[in-house]
Design a protein around this motif. Structure first.
Motif, PDB file in Angstrom:
ATOM      1  N   ARG A 156      33.506   4.791   8.725  1.00 41.40           N
ATOM      2  CA  ARG A 156      32.124   4.456   9.077  1.00 41.40           C
ATOM      3  C   ARG A 156      31.440   3.944   7.800  1.00 41.40           C
ATOM      4  O   ARG A 156      30.684   4.646   7.145  1.00 41.40           O
ATOM      5  CB  ARG A 156      31.407   5.665   9.666  1.00 41.40           C
ATOM      6  CG  ARG A 156      30.234   5.261  10.540  1.00 41.40           C
ATOM      7  CD  ARG A 156      29.770   6.349  11.490  1.00 41.40           C
ATOM      8  NE  ARG A 156      28.976   7.354  10.818  1.00 41.40           N
ATOM      9  CZ  ARG A 156      29.229   8.648  10.830  1.00 41.40           C
ATOM     10  NH1 ARG A 156      30.298   9.110  11.463  1.00 41.40           N
ATOM     11  NH2 ARG A 156      28.453   9.515  10.215  1.00 41.40           N
ATOM     12  N   LEU A 196      36.486  11.443   2.314  1.00 40.28           N
ATOM     13  CA  LEU A 196      35.680  11.801   3.481  1.00 40.28           C
ATOM     14  C   LEU A 196      35.836  13.285   3.771  1.00 40.28           C
ATOM     15  O   LEU A 196      36.946  13.825   3.838  1.00 40.28           O
ATOM     16  CB  LEU A 196      36.147  10.984   4.701  1.00 40.28           C
ATOM     17  CG  LEU A 196      35.444  11.297   6.025  1.00 40.28           C
ATOM     18  CD1 LEU A 196      33.979  10.901   5.961  1.00 40.28           C
ATOM     19  CD2 LEU A 196      36.149  10.595   7.172  1.00 40.28           C
ATOM     20  N   ARG A 197      34.700  13.944   3.944  1.00 38.34           N
ATOM     21  CA  ARG A 197      34.702  15.359   4.307  1.00 38.34           C
ATOM     22  C   ARG A 197      34.716  15.452   5.820  1.00 38.34           C
ATOM     23  O   ARG A 197      33.753  15.077   6.492  1.00 38.34           O
ATOM     24  CB  ARG A 197      33.476  16.056   3.739  1.00 38.34           C
ATOM     25  CG  ARG A 197      33.403  16.015   2.226  1.00 38.34           C
ATOM     26  CD  ARG A 197      32.069  16.538   1.716  1.00 38.34           C
ATOM     27  NE  ARG A 197      31.867  17.932   2.074  1.00 38.34           N
ATOM     28  CZ  ARG A 197      30.731  18.592   1.854  1.00 38.34           C
ATOM     29  NH1 ARG A 197      29.698  17.971   1.301  1.00 38.34           N
ATOM     30  NH2 ARG A 197      30.609  19.848   2.198  1.00 38.34           N
ATOM     31  N   ARG A 198      35.793  15.940   6.360  1.00 36.78           N
ATOM     32  CA  ARG A 198      35.923  16.019   7.818  1.00 36.78           C
ATOM     33  C   ARG A 198      35.370  17.354   8.304  1.00 36.78           C
ATOM     34  O   ARG A 198      35.690  18.415   7.782  1.00 36.78           O
ATOM     35  CB  ARG A 198      37.395  15.864   8.220  1.00 36.78           C
ATOM     36  CG  ARG A 198      37.976  14.537   7.728  1.00 36.78           C
ATOM     37  CD  ARG A 198      39.351  14.260   8.295  1.00 36.78           C
ATOM     38  NE  ARG A 198      39.921  13.043   7.738  1.00 36.78           N
ATOM     39  CZ  ARG A 198      39.647  11.826   8.173  1.00 36.78           C
ATOM     40  NH1 ARG A 198      38.807  11.672   9.198  1.00 36.78           N
ATOM     41  NH2 ARG A 198      40.210  10.769   7.619  1.00 36.78           N
ATOM     42  N   SER A 199      34.516  17.244   9.365  1.00 36.66           N
ATOM     43  CA  SER A 199      33.892  18.450   9.896  1.00 36.66           C
ATOM     44  C   SER A 199      34.788  19.112  10.940  1.00 36.66           C
ATOM     45  O   SER A 199      35.693  18.492  11.480  1.00 36.66           O
ATOM     46  CB  SER A 199      32.550  18.099  10.513  1.00 36.66           C
ATOM     47  OG  SER A 199      32.680  17.078  11.485  1.00 36.66           O
ATOM     48  N   HIS A 226      37.236   6.866   4.593  1.00 34.74           N
ATOM     49  CA  HIS A 226      36.001   6.429   5.257  1.00 34.74           C
ATOM     50  C   HIS A 226      36.306   5.288   6.225  1.00 34.74           C
ATOM     51  O   HIS A 226      37.005   4.325   5.875  1.00 34.74           O
ATOM     52  CB  HIS A 226      34.982   5.957   4.220  1.00 34.74           C
ATOM     53  CG  HIS A 226      34.525   7.032   3.297  1.00 34.74           C
ATOM     54  ND1 HIS A 226      33.549   7.942   3.634  1.00 34.74           N
ATOM     55  CD2 HIS A 226      34.935   7.366   2.036  1.00 34.74           C
ATOM     56  CE1 HIS A 226      33.354   8.787   2.624  1.00 34.74           C
ATOM     57  NE2 HIS A 226      34.187   8.450   1.640  1.00 34.74           N
ATOM     58  N   ASP A 245      27.326  13.813   0.183  1.00 40.45           N
ATOM     59  CA  ASP A 245      26.794  13.434   1.490  1.00 40.45           C
ATOM     60  C   ASP A 245      27.152  12.001   1.876  1.00 40.45           C
ATOM     61  O   ASP A 245      27.276  11.690   3.057  1.00 40.45           O
ATOM     62  CB  ASP A 245      25.266  13.594   1.507  1.00 40.45           C
ATOM     63  CG  ASP A 245      24.832  15.029   1.263  1.00 40.45           C
ATOM     64  OD1 ASP A 245      25.562  15.937   1.702  1.00 40.45           O
ATOM     65  OD2 ASP A 245      23.778  15.247   0.628  1.00 40.45           O
ATOM     66  N   ILE A 246      27.262  11.124   0.900  1.00 36.88           N
ATOM     67  CA  ILE A 246      27.597   9.717   1.153  1.00 36.88           C
ATOM     68  C   ILE A 246      28.207   9.112  -0.103  1.00 36.88           C
ATOM     69  O   ILE A 246      27.783   9.439  -1.231  1.00 36.88           O
ATOM     70  CB  ILE A 246      26.340   8.910   1.590  1.00 36.88           C
ATOM     71  CG1 ILE A 246      26.737   7.493   2.028  1.00 36.88           C
ATOM     72  CG2 ILE A 246      25.290   8.887   0.495  1.00 36.88           C
ATOM     73  CD1 ILE A 246      25.594   6.717   2.682  1.00 36.88           C
ATOM     74  N   THR A 248      29.115   7.050   6.367  1.00 35.76           N
ATOM     75  CA  THR A 248      29.602   8.018   5.384  1.00 35.76           C
ATOM     76  C   THR A 248      29.837   7.352   4.025  1.00 35.76           C
ATOM     77  O   THR A 248      29.988   8.038   3.019  1.00 35.76           O
ATOM     78  CB  THR A 248      30.916   8.666   5.853  1.00 35.76           C
ATOM     79  OG1 THR A 248      31.936   7.655   5.936  1.00 35.76           O
ATOM     80  CG2 THR A 248      30.734   9.322   7.216  1.00 35.76           C
TER      81      THR A 248
END
Length: 337
Positions: free
Chosen positions: A179, A334-337, A177, A267-268, A240
């Protein structure tokens, strides 16, 4: 209720003789002592403990001023303090400032009126408020708890707030993370300022910084944190991961997530600082730094009793406890898009 004069009259002696028998402070012949003791028994006389203490120059009362009695952290502190002062032969008088300097000033005035022997204070006001003096003009025994003010007179017992925030922030950074937002406490308090500084320092060391609007004050209040979290998280550019600067505010944040149908940690990610009852029952279990509240309270009162009994003029002592990071399930990579 019988008085010492009633006992003296019934025994046919002076009040000084009655006092000598009660306090064992002077020789009284066995026959006179027996007459006084019989009169005390017959009249069911009970000496005033307050009067006896004042005569000895102490009240055997210790005052505790907490910043928010509705906060389970401080409620647990009161519970620990009651047991500790009783072990030293004192009684506890509790005041709640409700984070208001005016309430604190009133409590300090009441402490003087009650002739308390010393005070353990979670400060919310200005340094000058704690520079109390006893009737002889000596410094009044005071220990400041949890928060530091530029007092130079009082002992202090605190947690390393910068380290607490750094531990949490580095954990979030390690999960990928960048952000990261924060709901802080009041920044005029060393707890609020130190925890924000610890987060910012940890982020700066990794070359990142919070985005605009991602750092907001929750005032160490659950309802304020709930409102702030709803505003921050109901935005397309929400963080995030979120560092919440105390446990009470974390409860408000988790409530806001539920109302917004935001899933933690998918989600967070959420992490906090503080130890309060109820945190362990949250699902997912919250990642947080724990504070040894019982040990901190006992140490603060040990310093205070030592100051009362032996060292009113000793230099101030400052004890800093270290937090411990406890991992739950509220943080995820962190889930990277």
């Amino acid at each position: 209720m019988a008085t010492i004069k009633d006992v003296a009259k019934a025994a046919g002696v002076s009040t000084a003789t009655v006092s000598a028998v009660i306090n064992d402070s002077a020789y009284v012949s066995p026959p006179l002592r027996a007459r006084v003791q019989a009169a005390i028994h017959d009249l069911k006389y009970e000496p005033s403990q307050m009067a006896r203490n004042l005569k000895k120059g102490r009240s055997e009362l210790i005052a505790l001023i907490v910043a928010d009695l509705a906060n389970p952290f401080f409620a647990r502190m009161v519970w620990a303090a009651e047991a500790a002062v009783a072990a030293w032969g004192y009684s506890l008088v509790v005041f709640n400032s409700d984070e208001k300097p005016e309430n604190e000033r009133k409590a300090l005035a009441r402490i003087r009126a009650l002739s308390c022997d010393g005070a353990l204070v979670v400060p919310v006001g200005l340094p000058a408020h704690y520079a109390l003096r006893d009737p002889e003009g000596r410094g009044f025994p005071t220990v400041l708890f949890g928060r530091v003010v530029d007092d130079r007179h009082s002992d202090t017992v605190t947690i390393d707030n910068v380290a607490a925030a750094s531990q949490v922030t580095n954990y979030l950074l390690d999960l990928g993370h960048t952000r990261i937002g924060s709901i802080t406490g009041p920044l005029h308090l060393t707890t609020g300022r130190g925890r924000l500084d610890g987060m910012l320092q940890a982020m700066a060391q990794r070359g990142v910084a919070p985005e605009p609007g991602h750092v907001r004050s929750g005032e160490f209040r659950e309802d304020v944190a709930y409102s702030v979290a709803r505003e921050m998280l109901d935005r397309p550019d929400r963080p995030t991961a979120l560092y919440v600067a105390n446990g009470v505010m974390a409860l408000g944040v988790m409530r806001a997530l539920a109302d917004l149908s935001i899933h933690c940690p998918n989600d967070i990610s959420i992490a906090s600082t503080d130890t309060i009852s109820g945190i362990g029952g949250l699902r997912p279990r919250l990642t947080r730094t724990e504070h040894p509240i019982i040990e901190m309270t006992n140490e603060a009162l040990r310093l205070l009793v030592d100051r009362i009994q032996r060292g009113k003029d000793k230099p101030p002592r400052n004890v800093v406890f270290q937090p411990a990071l406890v991992l739950g399930e509220s943080c995820a990579p962190l889930r990277r898009s």
